[in-house]
Design a protein around this motif. Sequence first.
Motif, PDB file in Angstrom:
ATOM      1  N   LYS A 203       0.681  -1.188  -0.021  1.00 14.09           N
ATOM      2  CA  LYS A 203       0.027   0.050  -0.031  1.00 14.09           C
ATOM      3  C   LYS A 203       0.894   1.235  -0.028  1.00 14.09           C
ATOM      4  N   MET A 204       0.481   1.862  -1.107  1.00 14.27           N
ATOM      5  CA  MET A 204       1.577   3.234  -1.071  1.00 14.27           C
ATOM      6  C   MET A 204       0.830   4.473  -0.617  1.00 14.27           C
ATOM      7  N   GLY A 238      -1.831   8.100  -3.381  1.00 12.82           N
ATOM      8  CA  GLY A 238      -2.483   6.943  -3.111  1.00 12.82           C
ATOM      9  C   GLY A 238      -1.722   5.658  -3.717  1.00 12.82           C
ATOM     10  N   THR A 239      -2.672   4.669  -3.819  1.00 13.28           N
ATOM     11  CA  THR A 239      -2.125   3.372  -4.249  1.00 13.28           C
ATOM     12  C   THR A 239      -2.672   3.000  -5.601  1.00 13.28           C
ATOM     13  N   PRO A 240      -1.791   2.979  -6.753  1.00 13.18           N
ATOM     14  CA  PRO A 240      -2.525   2.239  -7.612  1.00 13.18           C
ATOM     15  C   PRO A 240      -2.867   0.714  -7.806  1.00 13.18           C
ATOM     16  N   VAL A 241      -3.566   0.173  -8.677  1.00  9.06           N
ATOM     17  CA  VAL A 241      -3.697  -1.182  -8.901  1.00  9.06           C
ATOM     18  C   VAL A 241      -2.696  -1.525 -10.095  1.00  9.06           C
ATOM     19  N   GLU A 244      -2.064  -0.001 -13.762  1.00  6.00           N
ATOM     20  CA  GLU A 244      -2.145   1.543 -13.958  1.00  6.00           C
ATOM     21  C   GLU A 244      -0.961   2.199 -14.564  1.00  6.00           C
TER      22      GLU A 244
END
Lengths: 304, 797
Positions: A203-204, A238-241, A244
């Motif tokens: 998780k970024m 935020g966290t990409p998936v 992305e």
Amino acid sequence: MNYLLGAFKPACNVSITFSDGKNRKQVPMKKENGQTALVPLFQSQETLSGKVCIEPYQGKKVEHNGVKVELLGQIEMYFDRGNFYDFTSLVRELDVPGDIYERKTYPFEFPTVEMPYDTYNGVNVRLRYVLKVTVTRGYSGSIVEYQEFMVRNYAPPPPINNSIKMEVGIEDCLHIEFEYNKSKYHLKDVILGKIYFLLVRIKMKNMDLEIRRRESTGAGANTHVETETLAKFELMDGTPVRGESIPVRLFLAPYDLTPTHRNINNKFSVKYYLNLVLVDEEDRRYFKQQEITLYRLKADTSSV
Amino acid sequence: MRRLGGGVEDEEKWLAEGIAGIQHNAFFMHRALDANNLREVLKYSALMLSELRTSKLSPQRYYDLYMRAFDQLRQLEIFFKDESRHGLPVVDLYELVQHAGNILPRMYLLCTVGSVYIKSKQAPSKDVLKDLVEMCRGVQHPIRGLFLRSYLAQVSRDKLPEIGSDYEGDANTVMDAVEFVLQNFTEMNKLWVRIQHQGPGTVRERQEKERNELRDLVGKNLHVLGQIEGVDLDMYKETVLPRILEQVVNGKDELAQYYLMECIIQVFPDEYHLQTLETLLAACTQLMPTVDTKIVLTQLMDRLSNYAASSPDVLHEFLQVEAFAKLNNAIGKVIDTQLEMPIVGAMTLFVSLLTFALRVHPDRLDYVDQVLGACVVKLSSVPKLEDARAMKQVVALLSAPLEKYNDIVTALTLSNYPRVMDHLDDGTNKVMAMLIIQSIMKNNSCISTADKVEVLFELIKGLIKDLDGNATEELDEEDFQEEQNSVARLINMLDNEEPEEMIKIIYVVRKHIMTGGTRRLPFTIPPLVFSALRLVRQLESQSGDITGEDVQATPRRIFQILNQTIEVLSSVPRPELALRLYLQCAEAASDCDLEPVAYEFFTQAFILYEEEIADSKAQVTAIHLIVGTLQRINVFGVENRDTLTHKATGYSARLLKKPDQCRAVYACSHLFWVDDDDLDGIKDGERALLCLRRALRIANAAQQMANATRGSSGPVTLFVEILNKYIYFYEKGNPHITPSDIQSLIELINTEMQSDNNNGNTRRTHSDPFFTSTLRYIRFQKQKGGLIGDKYDLIKL
């Protein structure tokens, strides 16, 4: 230190003016006391010409053993304080020994001077150009006046300018592929690119692109390396998936950058890196650093 | 991202801090705006927008914060628009704002300047839009990303190159507008879906709630798409819908799929739905199993139904695309694949499909039957239906055709209709049966063939008999009565002009109601009897047509059936009712000149009286009924009549209470004097007089009994009543009644009243005015003169 050290008040006022001083471009330069002053800008192969004016204070006479003007290119290492390495030194004798009673003006000229390096003001090293006027006197100490000026050299666009593309990752945790459109950027360039996320298991918090400057001075065992982060530019929040892709668009103009300097007179080097940093929720940092070459483009004439 | 612990209070605090931060920086921003100082404006606006970087707020509170920033951004936009204030060409401004180090403020500023950029028309709007929507990718935090993109959608809404807008033309086509919105939608949807993957599972519920709060941000894009001018059917079909559905399906998220399908259905025109039905339905079958597909499909069908109903012109479109077949197919698939869908869901779907079929293809009964058939199959696959809501849906399903066609007859032709009803529980079955009956009542439908009646009674068998033997169930008496009254009314509605068919109907009805048990028969037999009697009278009126031995519809046969039918009642036991019906039948038989039949009925009635009716009050009533009926019947021969009258008179005299006796006896006098124009009418004045005398004697006895027991002779009402009878017969010309008889009776009454008064009983009884008015009548007739007057003159008062 380089200023007047004499125990007595100087007997005269020495000033240096350039012949094209009114039209020549002035750029700000940081001085040692932290203030900025405007100084004229030159580049290599230009001719420096002007006048040196010596004006004795009222009623005084200046007795001297000769007047000269020097054009010096100096490299100064801060850890080796006081030692200058002059890589360029040109001298013009302006006057034979004698007395000056009243204001006296000497024209001078250094035609097509070779000034291969840019003025540079780093953490541990400084490269500067200066005009030095010396009124040599016997026992009472010489009168010295300096006029700094700045040198910037321009480079043509590099004929080969590949993009930087690389896949990096931590096994089963994070795999990314990044791409910067070039490996060589001019100072007002914009870095375009993309970061592809191939695998995301952490998780970024965010992802930044940093511009770092690595200044190494000295040689061999005496090498000093200093790294500064000049820009910290948030690319992602935020966290990409997986799958992305995050765009990169970083304008270089707002940052105080210089061209890349490689092994200047065997004294120092300045290199630039793009550092891609991912920060996870536990504030762990994952990064990958890539060198980029900066150069000053000819068309680049706007002020910094 | 990660929520720090703490509850609502903390959140309030954070929100307050955020708002304060925005206000603080907005203050400096405004100062810079007033001074037209671009650099400062950018600095403080970025600081202000940095407040939106918080991760601590729930969507609702974040929205609050966002709105405050939003208001400020409007001011900023005005400033950006005015080049004279900041002195920079907009294209430079577009670059300048991108120098901001933090992505969120940078993107908000970029969107704001971008909107100004488009407005300036210095660059094609599609390029700017594309750049913006692309650059927004940097914000991957779901909530922040959603709000950012929502902001983008908002500022770009009036700048899309749709047809008719300023920004359309040259390289900018409506396709670019669509492309932009679709892409923004796609990204927002992804962000929205992603929220659920944030944080641990323990906060799942709250996340779902929060996501729900955010859904309109996503849905707004679809609204915009629906409003873009110039999206024609082809474009919708080829680009818009497939792209949206791709997102919906691939999102693999229950909440999103449900909401977005709902949006699609609501946002785009009906016509488009119709033309893309196949695609849309295919998507429905690909949704997650937990998605409430039924509501989606229901809404779709409702919309299409309304569309069809809105204008008859569009109906051919429905036929063209075979809407029903497709819907039917899709629903079948959904029901088959979604095994865990509760039965109520399936039923709801069927109801919608049925409504659709009824509205769009009112002429296609086979469609209706098809739906019902599918419903039967589904219902058969599950154990007994127990879900009340499902039951309700089935009732709705069954009611729909009734309402549509206003005619039960149509429903009766649906072969699957009763099969669906079989799956209802008893209570619901009754409700449904009531609905059917009410429908018939309301529309005055006439069910005119025995076959249909058979089907109908099969449908309403819940009311006709106890099902499954669980009669022990306590029923509300009132409800029960209402139900049975309805059935009774229904029986009255069955009618056919053709006697042959009618008799069949009666047979069918009889067959069914006979299974009803003792509680229902008292309600159901009377209407059947009257229905049959109506047929008898009809036959009678067209007598002569009856030919052949095999003809079923003869009065004689009908009476046979009736006899058997009524007999059942007496064993129920409801003898009083049976007695009345026997008398009715007797009268009818009399009208048909069937003396033996009438006699038989009377016999039955008498037997009932003797054996079953023990209550004295009931006896009084019964006697009067018997007397009344017998009086009217003229079919009997002398012998039969004598027997019957004799019996009746005998019963009368044997009643328990003297006044009852008296009244019954004087009523019997009419049996001997039937006043009609028929010449051969019975006019046995002597026996009539005998009855009256007997009545008088009984009255006397009653009077004495009253004297003995209470010390007063009591009212003279009985005497006055008898006096009236005397006067009646006298007037009708009974020769055995003489004026002196009347005179002496009047005197008697006077004496009685006198003595009553002497006894100190000054209370005026009700017989007093009765007597007075009787006397007045006599005087009046005297004055009238003429034949009658002459007659009355003989009476001296």
